[in-house]
Scaffold this motif. Structure first.
Motif, PDB file in Angstrom:
ATOM      1  N   PHE A  74      -5.972  28.774 -42.016  1.00 58.56           N
ATOM      2  CA  PHE A  74      -4.785  28.309 -41.318  1.00 58.56           C
ATOM      3  C   PHE A  74      -4.971  26.846 -40.954  1.00 58.56           C
ATOM      4  O   PHE A  74      -6.080  26.331 -40.952  1.00 58.56           O
ATOM      5  CB  PHE A  74      -4.545  29.149 -40.051  1.00 58.56           C
ATOM      6  CG  PHE A  74      -4.410  30.613 -40.342  1.00 58.56           C
ATOM      7  CD1 PHE A  74      -3.208  31.130 -40.791  1.00 58.56           C
ATOM      8  CD2 PHE A  74      -5.482  31.472 -40.186  1.00 58.56           C
ATOM      9  CE1 PHE A  74      -3.075  32.489 -41.072  1.00 58.56           C
ATOM     10  CE2 PHE A  74      -5.367  32.831 -40.460  1.00 58.56           C
ATOM     11  CZ  PHE A  74      -4.160  33.328 -40.908  1.00 58.56           C
ATOM     12  N   ASP A  75      -3.868  26.182 -40.620  1.00 59.29           N
ATOM     13  CA  ASP A  75      -3.918  24.778 -40.257  1.00 59.29           C
ATOM     14  C   ASP A  75      -3.095  24.588 -38.994  1.00 59.29           C
ATOM     15  O   ASP A  75      -1.909  24.913 -38.979  1.00 59.29           O
ATOM     16  CB  ASP A  75      -3.364  23.918 -41.399  1.00 59.29           C
ATOM     17  CG  ASP A  75      -3.693  22.450 -41.258  1.00 59.29           C
ATOM     18  OD1 ASP A  75      -3.738  21.956 -40.106  1.00 59.29           O
ATOM     19  OD2 ASP A  75      -3.903  21.793 -42.282  1.00 59.29           O
ATOM     20  N   THR A  76      -3.733  24.091 -37.951  1.00 61.36           N
ATOM     21  CA  THR A  76      -3.023  23.909 -36.684  1.00 61.36           C
ATOM     22  C   THR A  76      -2.127  22.671 -36.697  1.00 61.36           C
ATOM     23  O   THR A  76      -1.357  22.459 -35.773  1.00 61.36           O
ATOM     24  CB  THR A  76      -4.002  23.824 -35.503  1.00 61.36           C
ATOM     25  OG1 THR A  76      -4.907  22.735 -35.720  1.00 61.36           O
ATOM     26  CG2 THR A  76      -4.776  25.126 -35.352  1.00 61.36           C
ATOM     27  N   ALA A  77      -2.206  21.862 -37.759  1.00 54.93           N
ATOM     28  CA  ALA A  77      -1.381  20.656 -37.855  1.00 54.93           C
ATOM     29  C   ALA A  77      -0.096  20.874 -38.640  1.00 54.93           C
ATOM     30  O   ALA A  77       0.829  20.078 -38.544  1.00 54.93           O
ATOM     31  CB  ALA A  77      -2.185  19.523 -38.500  1.00 54.93           C
ATOM     32  N   GLN A  78      -0.053  21.963 -39.426  1.00 56.85           N
ATOM     33  CA  GLN A  78       1.134  22.204 -40.251  1.00 56.85           C
ATOM     34  C   GLN A  78       1.194  23.674 -40.687  1.00 56.85           C
ATOM     35  O   GLN A  78       0.170  24.340 -40.737  1.00 56.85           O
ATOM     36  CB  GLN A  78       1.111  21.315 -41.485  1.00 56.85           C
ATOM     37  CG  GLN A  78      -0.072  21.562 -42.391  1.00 56.85           C
ATOM     38  CD  GLN A  78      -0.210  20.510 -43.472  1.00 56.85           C
ATOM     39  OE1 GLN A  78       0.577  19.594 -43.563  1.00 56.85           O
ATOM     40  NE2 GLN A  78      -1.230  20.648 -44.313  1.00 56.85           N
ATOM     41  N   PRO A  79       2.379  24.177 -40.990  1.00 57.28           N
ATOM     42  CA  PRO A  79       2.499  25.554 -41.491  1.00 57.28           C
ATOM     43  C   PRO A  79       1.793  25.704 -42.832  1.00 57.28           C
ATOM     44  O   PRO A  79       1.635  24.726 -43.578  1.00 57.28           O
ATOM     45  CB  PRO A  79       4.013  25.742 -41.664  1.00 57.28           C
ATOM     46  CG  PRO A  79       4.654  24.687 -40.838  1.00 57.28           C
ATOM     47  CD  PRO A  79       3.687  23.533 -40.836  1.00 57.28           C
ATOM     48  N   VAL A  80       1.348  26.918 -43.132  1.00 55.32           N
ATOM     49  CA  VAL A  80       0.709  27.205 -44.420  1.00 55.32           C
ATOM     50  C   VAL A  80       1.430  28.351 -45.100  1.00 55.32           C
ATOM     51  O   VAL A  80       2.101  29.160 -44.458  1.00 55.32           O
ATOM     52  CB  VAL A  80      -0.796  27.546 -44.261  1.00 55.32           C
ATOM     53  CG1 VAL A  80      -1.573  26.367 -43.708  1.00 55.32           C
ATOM     54  CG2 VAL A  80      -1.001  28.775 -43.388  1.00 55.32           C
ATOM     55  N   SER A  81       1.269  28.423 -46.412  1.00 53.71           N
ATOM     56  CA  SER A  81       1.768  29.541 -47.218  1.00 53.71           C
ATOM     57  C   SER A  81       0.569  30.163 -47.900  1.00 53.71           C
ATOM     58  O   SER A  81      -0.186  29.468 -48.580  1.00 53.71           O
ATOM     59  CB  SER A  81       2.772  29.043 -48.258  1.00 53.71           C
ATOM     60  OG  SER A  81       3.893  28.484 -47.613  1.00 53.71           O
ATOM     61  N   LEU A  82       0.378  31.458 -47.698  1.00 50.84           N
ATOM     62  CA  LEU A  82      -0.779  32.172 -48.243  1.00 50.84           C
ATOM     63  C   LEU A  82      -0.310  33.224 -49.248  1.00 50.84           C
ATOM     64  O   LEU A  82       0.452  34.121 -48.894  1.00 50.84           O
ATOM     65  CB  LEU A  82      -1.562  32.854 -47.119  1.00 50.84           C
ATOM     66  CG  LEU A  82      -2.035  31.943 -45.983  1.00 50.84           C
ATOM     67  CD1 LEU A  82      -2.517  32.759 -44.809  1.00 50.84           C
ATOM     68  CD2 LEU A  82      -3.125  31.029 -46.481  1.00 50.84           C
ATOM     69  N   ALA A  83      -0.787  33.098 -50.478  1.00 56.02           N
ATOM     70  CA  ALA A  83      -0.399  34.063 -51.511  1.00 56.02           C
ATOM     71  C   ALA A  83      -1.040  35.426 -51.276  1.00 56.02           C
ATOM     72  O   ALA A  83      -0.475  36.451 -51.647  1.00 56.02           O
ATOM     73  CB  ALA A  83      -0.781  33.529 -52.889  1.00 56.02           C
ATOM     74  N   HIS A  84      -2.200  35.439 -50.648  1.00 59.94           N
ATOM     75  CA  HIS A  84      -2.918  36.704 -50.433  1.00 59.94           C
ATOM     76  C   HIS A  84      -3.507  36.736 -49.032  1.00 59.94           C
ATOM     77  O   HIS A  84      -4.722  36.691 -48.860  1.00 59.94           O
ATOM     78  CB  HIS A  84      -4.032  36.891 -51.465  1.00 59.94           C
ATOM     79  CG  HIS A  84      -3.552  36.858 -52.872  1.00 59.94           C
ATOM     80  ND1 HIS A  84      -2.846  37.884 -53.437  1.00 59.94           N
ATOM     81  CD2 HIS A  84      -3.634  35.899 -53.820  1.00 59.94           C
ATOM     82  CE1 HIS A  84      -2.534  37.570 -54.681  1.00 59.94           C
ATOM     83  NE2 HIS A  84      -2.997  36.363 -54.931  1.00 59.94           N
ATOM     84  N   MET A  85      -2.665  36.828 -48.028  1.00 58.83           N
ATOM     85  CA  MET A  85      -3.186  36.886 -46.658  1.00 58.83           C
ATOM     86  C   MET A  85      -3.775  38.263 -46.395  1.00 58.83           C
ATOM     87  O   MET A  85      -3.123  39.282 -46.600  1.00 58.83           O
ATOM     88  CB  MET A  85      -2.093  36.596 -45.636  1.00 58.83           C
ATOM     89  CG  MET A  85      -2.645  36.596 -44.214  1.00 58.83           C
ATOM     90  SD  MET A  85      -1.434  36.065 -43.017  1.00 58.83           S
ATOM     91  CE  MET A  85      -1.759  37.225 -41.698  1.00 58.83           C
ATOM     92  N   PHE A  86      -5.015  38.267 -45.931  1.00 61.83           N
ATOM     93  CA  PHE A  86      -5.671  39.529 -45.599  1.00 61.83           C
ATOM     94  C   PHE A  86      -5.282  39.942 -44.182  1.00 61.83           C
ATOM     95  O   PHE A  86      -5.191  39.128 -43.282  1.00 61.83           O
ATOM     96  CB  PHE A  86      -7.195  39.392 -45.682  1.00 61.83           C
ATOM     97  CG  PHE A  86      -7.902  40.649 -45.274  1.00 61.83           C
ATOM     98  CD1 PHE A  86      -8.022  41.695 -46.166  1.00 61.83           C
ATOM     99  CD2 PHE A  86      -8.400  40.798 -43.994  1.00 61.83           C
ATOM    100  CE1 PHE A  86      -8.653  42.877 -45.785  1.00 61.83           C
ATOM    101  CE2 PHE A  86      -9.030  41.970 -43.600  1.00 61.83           C
ATOM    102  CZ  PHE A  86      -9.156  43.009 -44.509  1.00 61.83           C
ATOM    103  N   ARG A  87      -5.035  41.219 -44.000  1.00 62.88           N
ATOM    104  CA  ARG A  87      -4.877  41.821 -42.677  1.00 62.88           C
ATOM    105  C   ARG A  87      -5.519  43.189 -42.735  1.00 62.88           C
ATOM    106  O   ARG A  87      -5.628  43.805 -43.801  1.00 62.88           O
ATOM    107  CB  ARG A  87      -3.410  41.922 -42.263  1.00 62.88           C
ATOM    108  CG  ARG A  87      -2.629  42.950 -43.047  1.00 62.88           C
ATOM    109  CD  ARG A  87      -1.174  43.025 -42.570  1.00 62.88           C
ATOM    110  NE  ARG A  87      -0.422  43.896 -43.424  1.00 62.88           N
ATOM    111  CZ  ARG A  87      -0.308  45.217 -43.248  1.00 62.88           C
ATOM    112  NH1 ARG A  87      -0.867  45.800 -42.246  1.00 62.88           N
ATOM    113  NH2 ARG A  87       0.389  45.946 -44.097  1.00 62.88           N
ATOM    114  N   VAL A  88      -5.954  43.659 -41.599  1.00 62.83           N
ATOM    115  CA  VAL A  88      -6.535  44.999 -41.539  1.00 62.83           C
ATOM    116  C   VAL A  88      -5.407  45.992 -41.756  1.00 62.83           C
ATOM    117  O   VAL A  88      -4.434  46.022 -40.995  1.00 62.83           O
ATOM    118  CB  VAL A  88      -7.228  45.241 -40.182  1.00 62.83           C
ATOM    119  CG1 VAL A  88      -7.750  46.666 -40.096  1.00 62.83           C
ATOM    120  CG2 VAL A  88      -8.350  44.238 -39.979  1.00 62.83           C
TER     121      VAL A  88
END
Length: 174
Positions: A74-88
């Motif tokens: 993640f980036d606290t300076a700008q939004p990000v787009s994640l193709a494969h965000m992991f979550r439990v």
């Protein structure tokens, strides 16, 4: 009135510029007795790395001899787009990442850098079709810096998920 408004705006700007607390970086192990059930996993470690405005959160999951490692940056300076965000995954909820979905997320430091807040919108597949799940997460550093509490709110759940972690050293993490 004008002075109060300007003072409030200045405080908000300073709060948004607050940097990370370097104590957050490191290796953390979940305490199962103090945490929500993992549903299919029996061990979770987090490895948090900080570099400038970027925060890399690596999940190390284990169930018997099966191991999985996945990192979200993640980036606290700008939004990000994640193709494969992991979550439990909460398997009994039957909410799975959409096959070609992209998660949009923002991150910010709160409480003088002691809390990392992440707000994400993740495309998911459910029995009724595809939808977007909102995930709000806070990584809260304990007062002594030896405990990390992760609180997650999902738009697909009525109750929050709470995971408590304790700092471990690199040798314990192997």
């Amino acid at each position: 009135m004008k002075r109060t408004l300007l003072g409030g705006l200045a405080a908000l700007v300073l709060a948004s510029l607050a940097g990370a607390n370097p104590v957050l970086a490191g290796h953390w192990r979940m305490d199962p007795a103090q945490s929500a059930p993992l549903d299919g996993w029996h061990k979770m470690d987090l490895v948090i790395g900080l570099e400038g405005s970027q925060v890399a959160i690596t999940h190390r999951m284990q169930w018997r001899s099966t191991k999985l490692e996945a990192t979200n940056t993640f980036d606290t300076a700008q939004p990000v787009s994640l193709a494969h965000m992991f979550r439990v995954e909460q398997r009994h909820m039957a909410v799975y990442p959409a096959r070609s979905g992209v998660t949009h997320a923002t991150a910010a430091w709160l409480d003088g850098g002691r809390t990392l807040r992440i707000a994400a919108e993740m495309p998911v597949e459910v029995s009724q079709g595809d939808t977007v799940m909102r995930i709000y997460s806070e990584y809260r550093l304990g007062e002594l810096g030896d405990t990390l509490t992760l609180i997650e709110l999902h738009s697909s759940r009525n109750e929050p998920l709470v995971y408590v972690f304790h700092r471990i050293n690199a040798e314990e993490g192997k």
